[in-house]
Design a protein around this motif. Structure first.
Motif, mmCIF file in Angstrom:
data_model
loop_
_atom_site.group_PDB
_atom_site.id
_atom_site.type_symbol
_atom_site.label_atom_id
_atom_site.label_comp_id
_atom_site.label_asym_id
_atom_site.label_seq_id
_atom_site.Cartn_x
_atom_site.Cartn_y
_atom_site.Cartn_z
ATOM 1 N N GLU A 164 39.172 37.770 36.208
ATOM 2 C CA GLU A 164 39.594 36.854 37.263
ATOM 3 C C GLU A 164 40.336 38.027 37.504
ATOM 4 O OE1 GLU A 164 41.542 33.072 36.608
ATOM 5 O OE2 GLU A 164 39.431 32.137 36.249
ATOM 6 N N LYS A 165 40.858 38.690 39.342
ATOM 7 C CA LYS A 165 41.727 39.438 39.740
ATOM 8 C C LYS A 165 42.344 39.204 40.731
ATOM 9 C CE LYS A 165 37.900 41.602 39.946
ATOM 10 N NZ LYS A 165 36.404 41.166 38.408
ATOM 11 N N TYR A 166 43.585 39.419 40.837
ATOM 12 C CA TYR A 166 44.034 38.597 42.206
ATOM 13 C C TYR A 166 45.505 39.863 42.232
ATOM 14 C CZ TYR A 166 43.373 34.504 39.543
ATOM 15 O OH TYR A 166 42.425 33.532 39.138
ATOM 16 N N ARG A 167 45.215 39.768 44.468
ATOM 17 C CA ARG A 167 46.444 40.805 44.036
ATOM 18 C C ARG A 167 47.745 39.394 45.707
ATOM 19 N NH1 ARG A 167 44.577 45.264 48.959
ATOM 20 N NH2 ARG A 167 44.340 43.236 49.876
ATOM 21 N N VAL A 168 48.980 39.845 44.781
ATOM 22 C CA VAL A 168 49.853 37.926 45.687
ATOM 23 C C VAL A 168 50.891 39.077 46.649
ATOM 24 C CG1 VAL A 168 51.883 36.791 44.738
ATOM 25 C CG2 VAL A 168 49.838 36.959 42.698
ATOM 26 N N TYR A 169 51.119 38.058 47.552
ATOM 27 C CA TYR A 169 52.286 38.597 47.874
ATOM 28 C C TYR A 169 53.912 38.020 47.786
ATOM 29 C CZ TYR A 169 48.615 41.338 50.644
ATOM 30 O OH TYR A 169 47.821 42.501 51.011
ATOM 31 N N LEU A 170 54.833 38.658 47.637
ATOM 32 C CA LEU A 170 56.126 37.844 47.298
ATOM 33 C C LEU A 170 57.403 38.158 48.277
ATOM 34 C CD1 LEU A 170 56.315 38.290 43.690
ATOM 35 C CD2 LEU A 170 55.376 36.817 44.755
ATOM 36 N N GLU A 171 57.982 36.601 49.025
ATOM 37 C CA GLU A 171 58.846 37.140 49.270
ATOM 38 C C GLU A 171 60.068 36.685 48.392
ATOM 39 O OE1 GLU A 171 58.227 35.995 53.366
ATOM 40 O OE2 GLU A 171 56.938 37.380 54.355
#
Length: 230
Positions: free
Chosen positions: A201-208
């Motif tokens: 499982e591979k992810y790209r997570v955007y945070l603010e």
């Protein structure tokens, strides 16, 4: 030859006439009685017939009046029924429109309510799906004062970024490989590229960053591959 007394002869004739007259009078009285009785009986029958006729007429009149009242009530009901039906139909239509409006409002609100998940298919070979979940919240923070985003691999801010990424992917930090955490295009934005340790499982997570509340996930890409420039 025996001779009759003339006096006796006159008396006999007078007596005979009296008997005849009496018989005539008796006969007349009898006839008068019969006529009178017949008249009384006949008159009584006529009165009874008249009464019966009058009674029948009254019955017919009552029946006619009742029939007229029934017809009048029926006519009133027939006039009222279309109005009632129209009112019921109008009420039903109004309720239906109100329900439709309420349903539309609920559908519009559902896009903003917590728990709404939007999934979009990827448009390249790298991204399989893009997920946006409105239930995501800031993870909290121990930091105070003016926030400064750090990428030093050891600070509280760095560790809070890792915690936010784990929260978005629903994978424990201990089972994640943090390939890279970088600036997301602004001082309060970051992007983390991670995978499970077996890389299934591979992810790209955007945070603010949210002042006083910590880092909040706003978007997550489920990746097909890690073979790209990040």
């Amino acid at each position: 030859m025996e001779e009759r007394d003339p006096k006796f002869s006159r008396v006999g004739r007078k007596k005979k006439r009296s008997n005849q007259l009496l018989n005539i009078l008796i006969g007349a009285v009898v006839i008068l009685i019969l006529i009178t009785g017949y008249t009384i009986i006949s008159g009584g029958n006529d009165d009874k017939a008249d009464k019966d006729t009058a009674s029948d007429d009254n019955i017919d009149l009552v029946v006619d009046e009742e029939q007229d009242e029934d017809d009048s009530e029926k006519g009133t009901e027939e006039q009222e029924e279309p109005d009632d039906i129209s009112e019921e139909r109008a009420s039903s239509d109004g309720a239906s429109e109100e329900n439709d409006s309420e349903r539309n409002r609920n559908e519009e609100q559902s896009t903003d309510e917590p728990g709404t998940v939007t999934i979009t298919e990827g448009d390249d070979g790298i991204v399989k799906e893009t997920v946006i979940e409105t239930a995501w919240e800031p993870i909290g923070t121990e930091q105070t004062g003016e926030h400064v985003s750090l990428y030093d691999g050891e600070s509280v801010d760095w560790n809070e970024k890792k915690k936010a990424i784990s929260y978005a992917t629903n994978v424990p930090e201990s089972n994640l490989i943090f390939w890279k955490i970088k600036n997301g295009g602004g001082p309060q934005k970051s992007i983390g590229i991670v995978s499970t340790k077996d890389q299934s499982e591979k992810y790209r997570v955007y945070l603010e960053w949210v002042d006083g509340e910590g880092w909040k996930p706003v978007q997550m890409d489920i990746l097909n591959t890690l073979d790209f420039d990040y």
